[in-house]
Scaffold this active site. Structure first.
Site, mmCIF file in Angstrom:
data_model
loop_
_atom_site.group_PDB
_atom_site.id
_atom_site.type_symbol
_atom_site.label_atom_id
_atom_site.label_comp_id
_atom_site.label_asym_id
_atom_site.label_seq_id
_atom_site.Cartn_x
_atom_site.Cartn_y
_atom_site.Cartn_z
ATOM 1 N N HIS A 1 0.900 -0.992 -0.041
ATOM 2 C CA HIS A 1 0.120 -0.088 0.119
ATOM 3 C C HIS A 1 0.974 1.436 0.019
ATOM 4 O O HIS A 1 0.750 2.060 -1.045
ATOM 5 C CB HIS A 1 -1.027 -0.050 1.060
ATOM 6 C CG HIS A 1 -1.668 -1.491 1.537
ATOM 7 N ND1 HIS A 1 -2.754 -1.513 0.975
ATOM 8 C CD2 HIS A 1 -1.297 -2.365 2.337
ATOM 9 C CE1 HIS A 1 -3.152 -2.857 1.369
ATOM 10 N NE2 HIS A 1 -2.084 -3.224 2.430
HETATM 11 C C1 BDR Z 1 -2.222 0.252 5.747
HETATM 12 O O1 BDR Z 1 -2.184 -0.253 7.321
HETATM 13 C C2 BDR Z 1 -0.991 -0.697 7.369
HETATM 14 O O2 BDR Z 1 -0.863 -1.958 8.139
HETATM 15 C C3 BDR Z 1 -0.088 -0.771 6.095
HETATM 16 O O3 BDR Z 1 1.106 -0.065 6.618
HETATM 17 C C4 BDR Z 1 -0.968 0.339 5.494
HETATM 18 O O4 BDR Z 1 -0.356 1.698 5.758
HETATM 19 C C5 BDR Z 1 -3.107 -0.904 5.096
HETATM 20 O O5 BDR Z 1 -4.386 -0.908 5.628
#
Ligand code: BDR
Ligand code: CA
Length: 327
Positions: free
Chosen positions: A253
């Site tokens: 992400h």
């Molecule tokens: C987001 O939540 C975190 O676990 C990850 O780093 C990312 O920023 C994804 O939902």
């Protein structure tokens, strides 16, 4: 001219890839990295952030941010969520985010002032606009905007990894970063600054595959190797808990937000919409988006899709620039 950015992270496997990408990009002048609690507690996210900065030999200041969300921890009924699974693969326990990244302990230290103080001081005296890239819960950014609302004028754009329209990951309605601090997210989205949301709809479409990891490793650089290791760990977890449409693939992400600054084409179907955040009950942390044309006042740009081929090309170009040879 390189674009000035401040990166806000809760490092975190995908945060680590984002930090490396930002450090290596000639299009980005990374002014600072701020930690925040989220994936792990603030001691761990700060230490992990320092580890990544040091691994790449970057001279970027790190500021320790908020240790808990604005409101949520005062309301025990709002904290329930499904326990993230661990998977045993080849005799090894694999998690989406291990407590500490598997790289040397940091010898560099964070700065003396907090992330919120830094934001306020830096932005008050900034002569040119700066872009904030927030890939953890939005606590630091919301706090800074509450301390001094005039700093909003100095912010060119806030790129947020968070939310989900058709896809969620922490509850049936919510994505983790927004769910962890919904009040902070609402403050940022309605701050009047240009906000670009990079939600799960985009990050799952722009996924990284096992074949892409081979491309990272073939570069024979420290960042390429480490990114491959982290992405492979994420692929194990996606396959076990939330398989993607593309086989053997993972969302990475946070790095997509950095790629967007280099090639905006990594985000597709970006619509100017009205978005509000749910605070309680079933919609706790939900990004409630109204994509109609005759909608209420629009307050953010929301990416409904992503381009995985462009994304991996951007990452390969960045990791190839790393002067440090593979470990
Ligand atoms: C987001 O939540 C975190 O676990 C990850 O780093 C990312 O920023 C994804 O939902
Ligand atoms: Ca993150």
């Amino acid at each position: 001219m390189a674009r000035k950015i401040i990166l806000d992270v809760d490092t975190g496997s995908d945060d680590a890839v984002a930090i490396m990408a930002a450090i290596l990009s000639p299009d980005i002048q990374l002014e600072a990295v701020c930690s925040v609690a989220g994936n792990k507690d603030i001691d761990k996210t700060t230490e992990n952030t320092l580890r990544v900065v040091e691994l790449l030999g970057a001279e970027v200041p790190v500021y320790r941010g908020c240790r808990e969300p604005l409101v949520k921890f005062l309301c025990p009924d709002r904290l329930e969520r499904e326990e993230k699974k661990k998977v045993v693969k080849d005799g090894k326990v694999v998690e989406m985010h291990s407590d500490y990244l598997d790289i040397p302990t940091a010898t560099i230290r964070e700065q003396d002032i907090s992330a919120v103080e830094f934001y306020v001081q830096y932005l008050r005296q900034a002569k040119e606009p700066v872009t904030l890239v927030a890939v953890g819960p939005l606590t630091n950014v919301a706090m800074a905007l509450m301390v001094d609302g005039t700093i909003a004028e100095k912010i060119e754009e806030i790129v947020v990894m968070g939310g989900g329209y058709n896809i969620t990951n922490v509850t049936p309605t919510a994505e983790f970063n927004i769910w962890y601090d919904p009040e902070a997210a609402q403050r940022v989205i309605s701050s009047g600054v240009r906000v670009t949301m990079v939600p799960l709809d985009a990050t799952h479409a722009a996924c990284i595959t096992l074949d892409d990891c081979k491309r990272f490793r073939a570069l024979n650089t420290v960042s390429g190797d480490f990114a491959a290791e982290l992405c492979e760990q994420r692929i194990v977890m996606h396959n076990a808990a939330q398989p993607l449409d593309v086989p053997d693939a993972a969302a990475v992400h946070d790095a997509l937000c950095i790629a967007y600054l280099i090639d905006p084409g990594v985000l597709k179907d970006v619509r100017h919409v009205h978005c509000v955040v749910g605070f309680r009950d079933f919609c706790e942390g939900q990004t409630i988006v109204d994509p109609r044309y005759y909608t209420e006042e629009k307050n953010c740009y929301y990416a409904f899709d992503g381009d995985r081929f462009k994304f991996v090309d951007v990452l390969c170009d960045l990791f190839a620039r790393d002067k440090r040879k593979g470990r």
